[in-house]
Scaffold this active site. Structure first.
Site, PDB file in Angstrom:
ATOM      1  N   CYS A 117       0.610  -6.828  -7.002  1.00  0.00           N
ATOM      2  CA  CYS A 117       1.905  -6.124  -7.040  1.00  0.00           C
ATOM      3  C   CYS A 117       2.412  -5.750  -5.651  1.00  0.00           C
ATOM      4  O   CYS A 117       3.589  -5.434  -5.482  1.00  0.00           O
ATOM      5  CB  CYS A 117       1.798  -4.865  -7.892  1.00  0.00           C
ATOM      6  N   HIS A 128       7.337   0.141  -5.931  1.00  0.00           N
ATOM      7  CA  HIS A 128       7.026  -0.901  -6.919  1.00  0.00           C
ATOM      8  C   HIS A 128       7.141  -0.292  -8.311  1.00  0.00           C
ATOM      9  O   HIS A 128       6.649   0.816  -8.562  1.00  0.00           O
ATOM     10  CB  HIS A 128       5.616  -1.431  -6.657  1.00  0.00           C
ATOM     11  N   ASN A 180       6.900  -3.935 -15.586  1.00  0.00           N
ATOM     12  CA  ASN A 180       6.223  -4.190 -14.308  1.00  0.00           C
ATOM     13  C   ASN A 180       6.236  -5.699 -14.044  1.00  0.00           C
ATOM     14  O   ASN A 180       5.547  -6.458 -14.723  1.00  0.00           O
ATOM     15  CB  ASN A 180       4.790  -3.655 -14.409  1.00  0.00           C
TER      16      ASN A 180
HETATM   17  O1  UT7 Z   1       1.185  -2.552 -10.946  1.00  0.00           O
HETATM   18  C1  UT7 Z   1      -0.104  -2.253 -10.494  1.00  0.00           C
HETATM   19  C2  UT7 Z   1      -0.423  -0.858 -10.670  1.00  0.00           C
HETATM   20  N1  UT7 Z   1      -0.421  -0.525 -12.066  1.00  0.00           N
HETATM   21  C3  UT7 Z   1      -0.473   0.707 -12.403  1.00  0.00           C
HETATM   22  O2  UT7 Z   1      -0.484   1.531 -11.525  1.00  0.00           O
HETATM   23  C4  UT7 Z   1      -0.560   1.077 -13.846  1.00  0.00           C
HETATM   24  C5  UT7 Z   1      -1.227   2.394 -13.944  1.00  0.00           C
HETATM   25  N2  UT7 Z   1      -1.509   2.909 -15.262  1.00  0.00           N
HETATM   26  C6  UT7 Z   1      -0.591   3.179 -16.231  1.00  0.00           C
HETATM   27  O3  UT7 Z   1       0.573   2.846 -16.110  1.00  0.00           O
HETATM   28  C7  UT7 Z   1      -1.067   3.975 -17.411  1.00  0.00           C
HETATM   29  O4  UT7 Z   1      -2.387   4.380 -17.196  1.00  0.00           O
HETATM   30  C8  UT7 Z   1      -0.964   3.232 -18.765  1.00  0.00           C
HETATM   31  C9  UT7 Z   1       0.475   3.116 -19.196  1.00  0.00           C
HETATM   32  C10 UT7 Z   1      -1.609   1.872 -18.668  1.00  0.00           C
HETATM   33  C11 UT7 Z   1      -1.681   4.035 -19.844  1.00  0.00           C
HETATM   34  O5  UT7 Z   1      -1.121   5.342 -19.928  1.00  0.00           O
HETATM   35  P1  UT7 Z   1      -2.070   6.634 -19.967  1.00  0.00           P
HETATM   36  O6  UT7 Z   1      -1.201   7.815 -20.120  1.00  0.00           O
HETATM   37  O7  UT7 Z   1      -2.972   6.571 -18.761  1.00  0.00           O
HETATM   38  O8  UT7 Z   1      -2.848   6.442 -21.300  1.00  0.00           O
HETATM   39  P2  UT7 Z   1      -4.425   6.284 -21.527  1.00  0.00           P
HETATM   40  O9  UT7 Z   1      -4.895   4.944 -21.042  1.00  0.00           O
HETATM   41  O10 UT7 Z   1      -5.116   7.503 -20.981  1.00  0.00           O
HETATM   42  O11 UT7 Z   1      -4.516   6.304 -23.076  1.00  0.00           O
HETATM   43  C12 UT7 Z   1      -4.194   7.491 -23.833  1.00  0.00           C
HETATM   44  C13 UT7 Z   1      -4.290   7.143 -25.298  1.00  0.00           C
HETATM   45  C14 UT7 Z   1      -5.582   6.431 -25.693  1.00  0.00           C
HETATM   46  O12 UT7 Z   1      -5.961   6.882 -26.967  1.00  0.00           O
HETATM   47  P3  UT7 Z   1      -7.137   7.954 -27.144  1.00  0.00           P
HETATM   48  O13 UT7 Z   1      -8.348   7.305 -26.513  1.00  0.00           O
HETATM   49  O14 UT7 Z   1      -6.678   9.169 -26.416  1.00  0.00           O
HETATM   50  O15 UT7 Z   1      -7.234   8.119 -28.621  1.00  0.00           O
HETATM   51  C15 UT7 Z   1      -5.158   4.980 -25.776  1.00  0.00           C
HETATM   52  O16 UT7 Z   1      -5.964   4.243 -26.677  1.00  0.00           O
HETATM   53  O17 UT7 Z   1      -3.231   6.256 -25.645  1.00  0.00           O
HETATM   54  C16 UT7 Z   1      -3.760   5.106 -26.293  1.00  0.00           C
HETATM   55  N3  UT7 Z   1      -2.919   3.965 -25.973  1.00  0.00           N
HETATM   56  C17 UT7 Z   1      -1.828   3.642 -26.685  1.00  0.00           C
HETATM   57  N4  UT7 Z   1      -1.276   4.185 -27.776  1.00  0.00           N
HETATM   58  C18 UT7 Z   1      -0.144   3.629 -28.248  1.00  0.00           C
HETATM   59  C19 UT7 Z   1      -3.049   3.090 -24.933  1.00  0.00           C
HETATM   60  N5  UT7 Z   1      -2.058   2.180 -24.962  1.00  0.00           N
HETATM   61  C20 UT7 Z   1      -1.292   2.505 -26.045  1.00  0.00           C
HETATM   62  C21 UT7 Z   1      -0.125   1.963 -26.598  1.00  0.00           C
HETATM   63  N6  UT7 Z   1       0.407   2.545 -27.680  1.00  0.00           N
HETATM   64  N7  UT7 Z   1       0.496   0.873 -26.046  1.00  0.00           N
END
Ligand code: UT7
Length: 327
Positions: free
Chosen positions: A113, A254, A284
């Site tokens: 990225c 980005h 993204n």
């Molecule tokens: O471009 C390069 C750099 N990229 C980045 O910097 C991306 C960085 N990360 C992110 O954008 C975020 O971490 C994500 C969008 C990928 C995830 O968001 P988050 O707020 O960090 O969520 P999480 O991974 O902590 O997940 C929270 C909960 C989990 O459920 P439990 O374990 O709390 O029951 C996930 O399973 O949300 C769940 N979850 C979803 N639920 C509904 C993860 N993806 C989804 C989804 N829909 N699409």
């Protein structure tokens, strides 16, 4: 001494739109979750038969017209991508040929990225050293071809597209004022696509059996490091050129996640109205996100001559960087 100035911009994105509601029919997710956690409402997705180098050419043509130079005048073509047409040849020589940029050396650059930002650093260095005068710098990705549409934590994030910038040598007081790039391979496992290289070649059954051809990301860990790294490197380029965030007309990070953009801008004390944000419509697009946004904001008149633009990126590698540009 010469330095680079951004003389032209262009973009090409697929027509096909994949909305959050479309994704909710494919995996267990919802428009509400995706919008509130990422700011993404829809993303552009390539169709069968689309070729990345063709999108690069479609983005490059308006950028060249904008800059008022012919492809034949280019001496360098840099293509920032981690999803090239093929492993060999690089996609940049293919773009060079399709454009008819006969004099230009052309090479791919993979910094995920951060690719376009890395490319800007390299291009500015080539111009400062006198080795180049007219450079085409493209950021382009077809990441959806490598997304696992059963993995809800990654498939909601990525979109496709290409953004092009033409950089010219100048001695004027506009253009690239400062750039800085960094990397830390210790964080390599945070964002990866393990298959397809020489460790897990595509011709080995385990590459497909273990789904190694898909993007994998440890989102939570990446999220925190991304904000911290971009804040630090932005402060570095501002200090190096004697500016503060008060002087910044536009902050262009980005487009990874709206919460990352907002948190980074807040820590730099830049108000939301000065933060470039189009993630809602594109998701993204990795190395393409910055040049696509630059073109959009330049063409609709939001970027004005003399504006000071603070650009920053973070991605797989890990890689990150920043640049300060006088428009
Ligand atoms: O471009 C390069 C750099 N990229 C980045 O910097 C991306 C960085 N990360 C992110 O954008 C975020 O971490 C994500 C969008 C990928 C995830 O968001 P988050 O707020 O960090 O969520 P999480 O991974 O902590 O997940 C929270 C909960 C989990 O459920 P439990 O374990 O709390 O029951 C996930 O399973 O949300 C769940 N979850 C979803 N639920 C509904 C993860 N993806 C989804 C989804 N829909 N699409």
């Amino acid at each position: 001494m010469f330095h680079a100035t951004i003389a032209g911009t262009g973009r090409a994105v697929p027509d096909r739109i994949l909305t959050n509601d479309d994704l909710a029919k494919m995996v267990e997710t919802s428009d509400e979750w995706i919008t509130s956690r990422t700011g993404i409402r829809e993303r552009r997705v390539v169709s069968e038969g689309d070729i990345l180098s063709d999108f690069c050419v479609r983005a490059a043509l308006p950028a060249l017209a904008d800059a008022g130079i012919a492809a034949a005048d280019l001496d360098t073509v840099i293509l920032a991508t981690c999803t090239p047409d093929h492993l060999i040849p690089g996609a940049a020589p293919v773009v060079q040929h399709k454009l008819g940029a006969k004099k230009a050396a052309a090479f791919d650059l993979n910094a995920a990225c951060s690719g376009w930002l890395y490319g800007l650093h390299v291009a500015d260095g080539l111009i400062q050293s006198g080795k180049s005068k007219n450079i085409l710098l493209v950021g382009a990705e077809f990441l959806t071809r490598f997304v696992d549409y059963t993995d809800r934590s990654t498939c909601i994030l990525f979109g496709d597209g290409a953004g092009a910038t033409v950089l010219k040598a100048t001695k004027a007081d506009h253009g690239v004022l400062s750039t800085s790039i960094h990397s830390d391979g210790e964080g390599a496992p945070f964002i990866s696509m393990p298959g397809g290289g020489s460790t897990f070649p595509p011709n080995r059954p385990e590459t497909l059996d273990k789904s190694l051809m898909y993007i994998q990301m440890k989102g939570g860990e990446t999220f925190k490091i991304a904000i911290r790294s971009m804040v630090e490197v932005c402060k570095e380029v501002l200090a190096e050129s004697g500016f503060t965030t008060q002087d910044v007309s536009w902050f262009l990070p980005h487009q990874a996640n709206e919460r990352i953009l907002t948190a980074t801008a807040e820590r730099l004390q830049i108000p939301p109205e000065r933060c470039v944000n189009n993630i809602g419509r594109y998701g993204n697009t990795s190395a393409a996100s910055i040049p696509i946004a630059l073109d959009e904001y330049a063409r609709d008149g939001r970027l004005k001559r003399g504006d000071l633009i603070l650009i920053t990126a973070f991605g797989g590698g890990l890689t990150w960087g920043a640049a300060l540009v006088r428009w």
